[in-house]
Design a protein around this motif. Structure first.
Motif, PDB file in Angstrom:
ATOM      1  N   ALA A 171       1.702  -6.675  -2.571  1.00 22.33           N
ATOM      2  CA  ALA A 171       0.535  -6.938  -1.717  1.00 22.33           C
ATOM      3  C   ALA A 171      -0.161  -8.252  -2.049  1.00 22.33           C
ATOM      4  O   ALA A 171      -0.619  -8.954  -1.134  1.00 22.33           O
ATOM      5  N   ALA A 176       0.828  -1.205   0.000  1.00 25.51           N
ATOM      6  CA  ALA A 176       0.000   0.000   0.000  1.00 25.51           C
ATOM      7  C   ALA A 176       0.860   1.251   0.000  1.00 25.51           C
ATOM      8  O   ALA A 176       0.555   2.247  -0.684  1.00 25.51           O
ATOM      9  N   TYR A 219       0.923   4.001  -2.965  1.00 27.95           N
ATOM     10  CA  TYR A 219       0.654   5.422  -2.689  1.00 27.95           C
ATOM     11  C   TYR A 219       1.735   6.303  -3.317  1.00 27.95           C
ATOM     12  O   TYR A 219       1.433   7.331  -3.935  1.00 27.95           O
TER      13      TYR A 219
END
Length: 207
Positions: A205, A82, A86
């Protein structure tokens, strides 16, 4: 100290593993594109520490603990993925520390610590890295010889090969940057780099 006959197979095997495109190599190429090879060395430092740690843990059996408690590893993967995603979004929008300004310079300099953490997180949370080391490294350890000297030699070779491949990818990213600079389109450069970074985040992920 080590079975030399094994090194004949070990070196090309792990060079192939390292040079194969993956999360760490994509990250190196992206950073070579956005912040240059010299600053990307800090990311590589974190990545190499992570790779060395994974290799040691794979040999001494600590990896079995991770298999026993997969939820901890999964959580770590999602957080790291994550974070990288970002950063990729920010780069795609030409914002943040990693994005390139209109004069082709970074708007803000990412700190050395941030770069080291990015590299370390990517290496530690890479499931394919664990899989490779758990399956490939133990067969190259001769149980009839002392473990520590063998680990020193094998991990030194692994880190040397990994660092060489990271430099190749980072240099490739810098070359791609120069090619895109000729068009004068900073937005395209940021979007290419941002897309790659987002890809690394998703890969990390869900991999």
């Amino acid at each position: 100290m080590i079975d030399l006959s094994l090194l004949v197979i070990f070196i090309p095997t792990f060079f192939f593993v390292s040079i194969t495109p993956g999360m760490c190599m994509t990250l190196a190429m992206t950073m070579g594109m956005t912040i240059g090879v010299k600053r990307a060395l800090w990311m590589m430092l974190g990545e190499l520490v992570g790779v060395g740690l994974v290799a040691i843990l794979a040999v001494i059996g600590v990896a079995a603990v991770i298999v026993t408690y997969p939820q901890v590893f999964t959580t770590f993967k999602f957080i790291g993925g994550a974070y990288l995603f970002y950063i990729g979004v920010q780069m795609w929008l030409s914002r943040g520390k990693m994005a390139i300004g209109e004069n082709f310079e970074s708007q803000q300099a990412s700190s050395r610590t941030e770069l080291i953490i990015q590299g370390f997180t990517t290496a530690i949370a890479n499931p394919k890295g664990w899989a490779f080391f758990i399956s490939l490294l133990p067969p190259f350890v001769n149980t009839n010889l002392p473990l520590t000297p063998q680990l020193v030699v094998l991990i030194s070779l692994i880190l040397t090969l990994e660092f060489s491949c990271l430099l190749i990818y980072a240099t490739g990213g810098r070359t791609l940057r120069r090619f895109l600079e000729k068009s004068g389109n900073v937005r395209i450069l940021n979007r290419v780099a941002g897309t790659l970074m987002m890809g690394v985040g998703v890969w990390l992920a869900v991999g």
